[in-house]
Design a protein around this motif. Structure first.
Motif, PDB file in Angstrom:
ATOM      1  N   MET A  49      32.314  39.529  35.126  1.00  0.00           N
ATOM      2  CA  MET A  49      32.620  38.533  36.143  1.00  0.00           C
ATOM      3  C   MET A  49      31.346  37.924  36.722  1.00  0.00           C
ATOM      4  SD  MET A  49      35.854  40.213  38.140  1.00  0.00           S
ATOM      5  CE  MET A  49      37.314  40.762  37.237  1.00  0.00           C
ATOM      6  N   VAL A  50      31.478  36.706  37.203  1.00  0.00           N
ATOM      7  CA  VAL A  50      30.368  35.992  37.827  1.00  0.00           C
ATOM      8  C   VAL A  50      30.606  35.967  39.327  1.00  0.00           C
ATOM      9  CG1 VAL A  50      29.109  33.816  37.959  1.00  0.00           C
ATOM     10  CG2 VAL A  50      30.039  34.595  35.766  1.00  0.00           C
ATOM     11  N   THR A  51      29.625  36.403  40.098  1.00  0.00           N
ATOM     12  CA  THR A  51      29.755  36.454  41.546  1.00  0.00           C
ATOM     13  C   THR A  51      29.717  35.035  42.126  1.00  0.00           C
ATOM     14  OG1 THR A  51      27.383  36.570  42.017  1.00  0.00           O
ATOM     15  CG2 THR A  51      28.520  38.650  41.507  1.00  0.00           C
ATOM     16  N   PRO A  52      30.159  34.871  43.374  1.00  0.00           N
ATOM     17  CA  PRO A  52      30.093  33.548  43.994  1.00  0.00           C
ATOM     18  C   PRO A  52      28.688  32.955  44.009  1.00  0.00           C
ATOM     19  CG  PRO A  52      31.497  34.999  45.277  1.00  0.00           C
ATOM     20  CD  PRO A  52      30.853  35.856  44.225  1.00  0.00           C
ATOM     21  N   GLY A  53      27.665  33.823  43.986  1.00  0.00           N
ATOM     22  CA  GLY A  53      26.286  33.345  43.969  1.00  0.00           C
ATOM     23  C   GLY A  53      25.767  32.992  42.590  1.00  0.00           C
ATOM     24  N   GLY A  68      44.791  42.563  41.049  1.00  0.00           N
ATOM     25  CA  GLY A  68      43.518  42.929  40.455  1.00  0.00           C
ATOM     26  C   GLY A  68      42.379  42.285  41.217  1.00  0.00           C
ATOM     27  N   TRP A  69      41.238  42.966  41.226  1.00  0.00           N
ATOM     28  CA  TRP A  69      40.050  42.449  41.912  1.00  0.00           C
ATOM     29  C   TRP A  69      39.353  41.445  41.018  1.00  0.00           C
ATOM     30  CZ3 TRP A  69      34.734  42.296  41.217  1.00  0.00           C
ATOM     31  CH2 TRP A  69      33.950  42.061  42.363  1.00  0.00           C
ATOM     32  N   THR A  70      38.999  40.315  41.593  1.00  0.00           N
ATOM     33  CA  THR A  70      38.333  39.286  40.811  1.00  0.00           C
ATOM     34  C   THR A  70      37.435  38.451  41.720  1.00  0.00           C
ATOM     35  OG1 THR A  70      38.694  37.496  39.194  1.00  0.00           O
ATOM     36  CG2 THR A  70      40.243  37.648  41.035  1.00  0.00           C
ATOM     37  N   HIS A  74      34.574  30.962  45.866  1.00  0.00           N
ATOM     38  CA  HIS A  74      34.664  31.173  47.312  1.00  0.00           C
ATOM     39  C   HIS A  74      34.362  32.610  47.722  1.00  0.00           C
ATOM     40  CE1 HIS A  74      36.325  27.160  47.660  1.00  0.00           C
ATOM     41  NE2 HIS A  74      37.242  27.462  46.761  1.00  0.00           N
ATOM     42  N   GLY A  75      34.463  33.545  46.787  1.00  0.00           N
ATOM     43  CA  GLY A  75      34.203  34.929  47.152  1.00  0.00           C
ATOM     44  C   GLY A  75      34.963  35.906  46.275  1.00  0.00           C
ATOM     45  N   TYR A  76      35.217  37.080  46.832  1.00  0.00           N
ATOM     46  CA  TYR A  76      35.922  38.147  46.135  1.00  0.00           C
ATOM     47  C   TYR A  76      37.348  38.201  46.653  1.00  0.00           C
ATOM     48  CZ  TYR A  76      31.045  39.366  45.389  1.00  0.00           C
ATOM     49  OH  TYR A  76      29.713  39.308  45.085  1.00  0.00           O
ATOM     50  N   LEU A  77      38.285  38.504  45.772  1.00  0.00           N
ATOM     51  CA  LEU A  77      39.678  38.499  46.192  1.00  0.00           C
ATOM     52  C   LEU A  77      40.522  39.373  45.275  1.00  0.00           C
ATOM     53  CD1 LEU A  77      41.543  35.377  44.874  1.00  0.00           C
ATOM     54  CD2 LEU A  77      39.134  35.744  44.342  1.00  0.00           C
ATOM     55  N   TYR A  78      41.704  39.713  45.765  1.00  0.00           N
ATOM     56  CA  TYR A  78      42.719  40.368  44.954  1.00  0.00           C
ATOM     57  C   TYR A  78      43.772  39.333  44.589  1.00  0.00           C
ATOM     58  CZ  TYR A  78      40.780  44.932  46.011  1.00  0.00           C
ATOM     59  OH  TYR A  78      39.952  46.018  46.104  1.00  0.00           O
ATOM     60  N   SER A  79      44.130  39.301  43.323  1.00  0.00           N
ATOM     61  CA  SER A  79      45.092  38.314  42.839  1.00  0.00           C
ATOM     62  C   SER A  79      46.112  38.992  41.937  1.00  0.00           C
ATOM     63  CB  SER A  79      44.366  37.216  42.053  1.00  0.00           C
ATOM     64  OG  SER A  79      45.298  36.370  41.397  1.00  0.00           O
ATOM     65  N   PRO A  80      47.374  38.591  41.984  1.00  0.00           N
ATOM     66  CA  PRO A  80      48.377  39.139  41.068  1.00  0.00           C
ATOM     67  C   PRO A  80      48.241  38.591  39.653  1.00  0.00           C
ATOM     68  CG  PRO A  80      49.378  37.471  42.448  1.00  0.00           C
ATOM     69  CD  PRO A  80      47.980  37.667  42.968  1.00  0.00           C
ATOM     70  N   ILE A  81      47.429  37.548  39.471  1.00  0.00           N
ATOM     71  CA  ILE A  81      47.282  36.888  38.175  1.00  0.00           C
ATOM     72  C   ILE A  81      45.870  37.104  37.626  1.00  0.00           C
ATOM     73  CG2 ILE A  81      47.331  34.671  36.956  1.00  0.00           C
ATOM     74  CD1 ILE A  81      50.072  35.666  37.878  1.00  0.00           C
ATOM     75  N   LYS A 134      35.336  46.554  50.981  1.00  0.00           N
ATOM     76  CA  LYS A 134      35.863  46.046  52.246  1.00  0.00           C
ATOM     77  C   LYS A 134      36.770  44.832  52.075  1.00  0.00           C
ATOM     78  CE  LYS A 134      31.666  43.344  53.126  1.00  0.00           C
ATOM     79  NZ  LYS A 134      30.559  43.089  54.087  1.00  0.00           N
ATOM     80  N   ASP A 135      37.190  44.555  50.831  1.00  0.00           N
ATOM     81  CA  ASP A 135      38.069  43.416  50.595  1.00  0.00           C
ATOM     82  C   ASP A 135      39.538  43.776  50.778  1.00  0.00           C
ATOM     83  OD1 ASP A 135      35.902  41.731  49.882  1.00  0.00           O
ATOM     84  OD2 ASP A 135      35.875  42.645  47.889  1.00  0.00           O
TER      85      ASP A 135
END
Length: 213
Positions: A49-53, A68-70, A74-81, A134-135
């Protein structure tokens, strides 16, 4: 490399307040866990994965569970897809859930019900920089982290990035559980040294169970 301690019984090793290493806790299920990882990766492949930076992570990742964490711009997030496949992440295997249940209970955290499992694959040289988990919306639930394959040095600090670090070797089948006072402690993995493990070859795999909501 032969695993000379394959027949040793599990034991607990205190790490910090609210944190414990369950040595060899997952050894009995390790072969089945690795097979499940391969099946899950056939559905949602490993990717770096590529970070927001704009930094490409050295660790390859995938997920299973309700979310899943992705990352995105915009940042880090949990997404169902899964953004790679545009499909839901694969369901969490019963074996994974049973392991997270028994490990969290053994560490004193009853009722843990993770909805996400991050699956990390470390090749030689891969690392995970110091960070906080902490997400998640629910910080009352612990983190359960399972190590499989090549050994790695785990760093565990405090609530500040520059707090003193403990460095411990995590080996095949070790499980780390932390929560309570340690829930937001900084942690990471030092660069994986080249090695060969009979179960995973040159790789280390890590399962991280989290309750996100």
């Amino acid at each position: 490399m032969l695993d000379l301690f394959a027949d040793e019984a599990p034991w607990q090793e205190p790490l910090a307040e609210g944190a414990v290493i369950l040595r060899r806790f997952a050894c009995a299920d390790a072969q089945a866990l690795i097979a499940q990882i391969s099946a899950l990766a056939a559905i949602s492949p490993f990717r770096q994965m590529v970070t927001p930076g704009g930094y490409t992570m050295s660790v390859a990742m995938t997920n299973c569970g309700e979310v899943g964490w992705t990352t995105d711009t915009h940042g880090y997030l949990y997404s169902p897809i899964d953004p790679l496949t545009s499909q839901p992440w694969p369901a969490m295997p019963d074996l994974f859930r049973a392991l997270s249940d028994t490990a969290s209970a053994a560490a004193g955290y009853n009722g843990f019900s993770p909805d996400a499992c991050l699956i990390n694959r470390y090749a030689p040289g891969a690392k995970l920089s110091l960070h906080q988990d902490k997400d998640e919306l629910n910080l009352q639930q612990p983190i359960v982290s399972v190590s499989l394959g090549v050994p790695a040095v785990f760093q565990f600090g405090g609530l500040k990035r520059n707090d003193p670090l403990k460095r411990v070797m995590l080996e095949h089948g070790d499980v780390v559980v932390w929560g309570g006072a340690s829930r937001l402690f900084y942690h990471g993995i030092l660069s994986l040294k080249p090695a060969d493990h009979p179960a995973t070859g040159e790789y280390r795999f890590n399962l991280t169970f989290r309750c996100t909501s």
